[in-house]
Motif scaffolding. Structure first.
Motif, PDB file in Angstrom:
ATOM      1  N   THR A  57    -114.570 -10.366 -23.292  1.00 46.01           N
ATOM      2  CA  THR A  57    -114.128  -9.747 -22.045  1.00 46.01           C
ATOM      3  C   THR A  57    -114.337  -8.238 -22.105  1.00 46.01           C
ATOM      4  O   THR A  57    -114.626  -7.673 -23.163  1.00 46.01           O
ATOM      5  N   MET A  58    -114.167  -7.577 -20.985  1.00 46.63           N
ATOM      6  CA  MET A  58    -114.293  -6.123 -20.940  1.00 46.63           C
ATOM      7  C   MET A  58    -113.278  -5.465 -21.858  1.00 46.63           C
ATOM      8  O   MET A  58    -113.591  -4.508 -22.575  1.00 46.63           O
ATOM      9  N   GLU A  59    -112.045  -5.991 -21.870  1.00 50.07           N
ATOM     10  CA  GLU A  59    -111.010  -5.431 -22.731  1.00 50.07           C
ATOM     11  C   GLU A  59    -111.382  -5.569 -24.205  1.00 50.07           C
ATOM     12  O   GLU A  59    -111.108  -4.664 -25.010  1.00 50.07           O
ATOM     13  N   GLU A  60    -111.998  -6.683 -24.562  1.00 45.28           N
ATOM     14  CA  GLU A  60    -112.402  -6.889 -25.950  1.00 45.28           C
ATOM     15  C   GLU A  60    -113.545  -5.964 -26.351  1.00 45.28           C
ATOM     16  O   GLU A  60    -113.595  -5.470 -27.482  1.00 45.28           O
ATOM     17  N   HIS A  61    -114.454  -5.705 -25.428  1.00 41.72           N
ATOM     18  CA  HIS A  61    -115.526  -4.752 -25.705  1.00 41.72           C
ATOM     19  C   HIS A  61    -114.944  -3.351 -25.906  1.00 41.72           C
ATOM     20  O   HIS A  61    -115.404  -2.594 -26.778  1.00 41.72           O
ATOM     21  N   GLU A  62    -113.928  -3.018 -25.125  1.00 41.33           N
ATOM     22  CA  GLU A  62    -113.285  -1.711 -25.279  1.00 41.33           C
ATOM     23  C   GLU A  62    -112.587  -1.617 -26.630  1.00 41.33           C
ATOM     24  O   GLU A  62    -112.623  -0.567 -27.289  1.00 41.33           O
ATOM     25  N   ARG A  63    -111.955  -2.706 -27.048  1.00 37.41           N
ATOM     26  CA  ARG A  63    -111.293  -2.705 -28.353  1.00 37.41           C
ATOM     27  C   ARG A  63    -112.314  -2.560 -29.480  1.00 37.41           C
ATOM     28  O   ARG A  63    -112.088  -1.823 -30.438  1.00 37.41           O
ATOM     29  N   LYS A  66    -113.327   0.996 -29.809  1.00 36.94           N
ATOM     30  CA  LYS A  66    -112.319   1.817 -30.478  1.00 36.94           C
ATOM     31  C   LYS A  66    -112.386   1.624 -31.996  1.00 36.94           C
ATOM     32  O   LYS A  66    -112.268   2.577 -32.764  1.00 36.94           O
ATOM     33  N   ARG A  98    -116.089 -17.047 -22.377  1.00 42.89           N
ATOM     34  CA  ARG A  98    -115.474 -15.840 -21.809  1.00 42.89           C
ATOM     35  C   ARG A  98    -114.266 -16.164 -20.942  1.00 42.89           C
ATOM     36  O   ARG A  98    -113.441 -15.298 -20.657  1.00 42.89           O
TER      37      ARG A  98
END
Length: 268
Positions: A57-63, A66, A98
């Motif tokens: 997901t988008m949140e996982e890509h952001e994590r 980081k 996903r």
């Protein structure tokens, strides 16, 4: 993944019968163990790029982004582990990877609404996923066996008196203290995961001597029964599985998806 198809189909048949929770009672409960190799060095990351991160997901890509600020290797390992988790669970849920939606319990343990119980652990070079065919809670932990700094301090902090004595006796007999200590630590961590709570402060209240001696042992905490068993992952690793109940379900070793890239060193 042909040898795994029939096993997963038994899960899917339960849903077809209207059992959205993968049912609390099955005739022959099983725990499926899936493994995925991970890169150990940054020079292996070019092969990690072959993993389809589109499942995230988008949140996982952001994590992942980081994590990469501190370590590109850790970021890639996290990506591979998360993609692996989603792709395997998708087979049981009949969903796109996903589209898997994780919920989190009070202790931070992830779970699936209408899906199987599962537990994931990863360490240097290896990721392990355990999935239950019943509603029994479970926990799995795997660690790369290595010498521990301040080993004596760890023994005093995390082991019971009987466990400490057992380690000392084993060392006197010529056994590797590091490998034995990792057995205790992975067992306790698997139990904590199976309980679904943050019980790190209770490590010294759980006596695992019989579990280490017998490779399988019945434990109890707050009125709940647990069965603990060691898993063989190769001489470089220590791994344990803990399941609620009085008997350990049949453990079935599953094939890794052919599209998931393997890395050298697993099982050495």
């Amino acid at each position: 993944m042909d040898s795994s198809t029939g096993t997963i189909n038994s899960f899917l048949a339960m849903k077809e019968q209207g059992n959205d929770a993968f049912a609390s009672v099955v005739e022959d409960p099983e725990v499926h163990i899936w493994t995925q190799a991970l890169p150990r060095r940054e020079d292996q990351l070019q092969t990690a790029d072959a993993v389809d991160s589109g499942a995230l997901t988008m949140e996982e890509h952001e994590r992942m982004s980081k994590i990469s600020r501190n370590s590109l290797l850790k970021a890639h390992c996290w990506m591979i582990s998360r993609t692996f988790l989603r792709r395997v669970l998708a087979q049981y849920m009949q969903l796109q990877a996903r589209d898997i939606l994780f919920e989190y319990g009070t202790g931070g343990k992830p779970y699936l609404v209408g899906g199987p119980q599962f537990s994931l652990s990863h360490t240097n070079g290896l990721c392990v996923l355990a999935i239950a065919s019943s509603n029994n809670e479970l926990g799995v932990d795997v660690e790369w066996v290595r010498p521990l700094l301040r080993e004596q301090a760890i023994i005093q902090r995390f082991l019971t008196e009987e466990e400490r004595d057992y380690v000392l006796e084993a060392v006197c007999s010529g056994e590797d203290s590091s490998f034995l200590l990792w057995k205790f630590l992975t067992g306790k961590e698997a139990w904590i995961k199976a309980s679904g709570q943050s019980l790190c402060g209770q490590w010294r209240n759980l006596n695992m001597v019989q579990a280490i001696k017998n490779h399988e042992h019945l434990l109890e905490w707050a009125g709940q029964k647990y069965v603990l068993q060691s898993l063989k992952m190769g001489k470089s690793y220590s791994a344990s599985l803990c399941v609620t109940g009085r008997e350990m379900p049949l453990i079935r070793w599953m094939n890794v998806d052919n599209h998931m890239r393997s890395y050298e060193g697993i099982g050495n």
